[in-house]
Design an enzyme around this catalytic site. Structure first.
Site, PDB file in Angstrom:
ATOM      1  N   ASP A 181      -2.924  -6.674   2.599  1.00 22.36           N
ATOM      2  CA  ASP A 181      -2.875  -5.803   3.755  1.00 22.36           C
ATOM      3  C   ASP A 181      -2.187  -4.497   3.354  1.00 22.36           C
ATOM      4  OD1 ASP A 181      -3.028  -6.179   6.994  1.00 22.36           O
ATOM      5  OD2 ASP A 181      -1.408  -4.840   6.413  1.00 22.36           O
ATOM      6  N   ILE A 182      -2.725  -3.378   3.836  1.00 23.42           N
ATOM      7  CA  ILE A 182      -2.087  -2.082   3.571  1.00 23.42           C
ATOM      8  C   ILE A 182      -0.849  -1.968   4.455  1.00 23.42           C
ATOM      9  CG2 ILE A 182      -2.368   0.419   3.589  1.00 23.42           C
ATOM     10  CD1 ILE A 182      -5.371  -0.005   3.296  1.00 23.42           C
ATOM     11  N   GLU A 225      -7.338  -3.174   8.117  1.00 27.84           N
ATOM     12  CA  GLU A 225      -6.766  -2.744   6.828  1.00 27.84           C
ATOM     13  C   GLU A 225      -6.498  -3.925   5.904  1.00 27.84           C
ATOM     14  OE1 GLU A 225      -3.198  -2.970   9.714  1.00 27.84           O
ATOM     15  OE2 GLU A 225      -5.344  -2.583   9.790  1.00 27.84           O
TER      16      GLU A 225
END
Length: 308
Positions: A181-182, A225
């Site tokens: 995950d960003i 994301e």
């Protein structure tokens, strides 16, 4: 001229005025007793050059020859009417798609006496079919591709995981999954706007594709994301190495993230796990376990890997 000859001339005129190309082969000698003059217009070969069945065979595309000849011979020997599509060689060296419609003529004893039929030019139809096949393939590829990043989408992730899961269980091989995950992506979007946020997603997708180097390694967008990597035949150590490569490559990219609390650049949090699927295991439970590891990485400060 008697009535029979007149009728025969009428029939021949009718046959030779159609676009279909009539022909007749004597079964015992395997020679053409007739072929319509239209053959020269279509393929460039004069009617008198069609002497034996070998002329028909040799003017067929090599890729079609074995299939078509074997089928036609077996059907003719069985006395069965049939059709066959193939590419026929022109005198200029090109190929034209032909459909041969064949009728088997029997003698009084029931044996095969001759073959009569028509050749039809189906090049335009084949061209349309091939265009439709290409279009269908493109649409299928698009249905498995994330429109924003160009990598695989969630649908493709589900299909790939099921396939690799079954393969790993059958062969008793390890299968690894990375969910990542960003970090602070909402803040990134709030600071730079959604267009630059989309650019960030595309950049991360390219980096992940560089990190997964083997042909069967899968990289896809899991949603928002979040991304996923499926690594066949990868134990926990190998999977962690790929995860660290993902994190390091993004660090080297140094995408500015002024709104991040811990670091001034875009970072990743990753959950990693590997197992040899057993009969009691299921993919959904595996995904959930890796997702919990990802959540732990986020809760523990982000920009880190949690492995299980």
């Amino acid at each position: 001229m008697n009535g029979f000859d007149a009728d025969r001339d009428v029939y021949r005129t009718l046959l030779e005025s159609t676009k279909a190309i009539p022909w007749k082969i004597d079964w015992h000698s395997m020679t053409f007793s007739y072929i319509g003059p239209q053959i020269e217009t279509l393929l460039g070969w004069s009617p008198d050059s069609w002497v034996s069945v070998n002329d028909w065979v040799e003017r067929m595309h090599p890729e079609d020859r074995e299939r078509v000849v074997g089928f036609c011979v077996s059907q003719s020997q069985a006395g069965t009417d049939h059709e066959a599509d193939y590419r026929a060689l022109t005198r200029d060296g090109d190929y034209v798609w032909i459909r041969d419609v064949v009728h088997v003529v029997r003698n009084e004893e029931g044996g095969v006496e001759s073959l009569v039929g028509f050749m039809f030019d189906i090049s335009e139809r084949k061209h349309t079919e091939q265009q439709l096949i290409r279009l269908q393939k493109e649409l299928e590829e698009l249905s498995y591709k994330d429109g924003l990043t160009g990598i695989a989408n969630r649908r493709m992730f589900d299909a790939t995981l099921e396939q690799e899961w079954n393969d790993a269980r059958r062969r008793c091989q390890p299968l690894a999954l990375i969910l990542l995950d960003i970090d602070n992506f909402k803040e990134y979007n709030d600071h730079f706007g959604h267009l630059q946020g989309d650019d960030c997603l595309r950049t991360v997708a390219r980096i992940l594709s560089r990190a997964a180097t083997r042909p069967r390694d899968f990289v896809g967008r899991f949603g928002g994301e979040e991304f996923a990597l499926i690594l066949p035949e990868s134990d926990a150590r190998a999977a962690r190495t790929v995860a660290e490569r993902c994190r390091q490559l993004l660090t080297e990219q140094a995408l500015p993230h002024p709104a991040a609390l811990a670091t001034p650049t875009v970072t990743l949090s990753l959950g990693v796990s590997s197992l040899v699927p057993g009969e009691q295991d299921c993919p959904l439970a595996f995904i959930e376990s890796v997702d919990r590891l990802l959540y732990r990485a986020k809760q523990s400060g982000r920009n880190r890997i949690e492995a299980g």
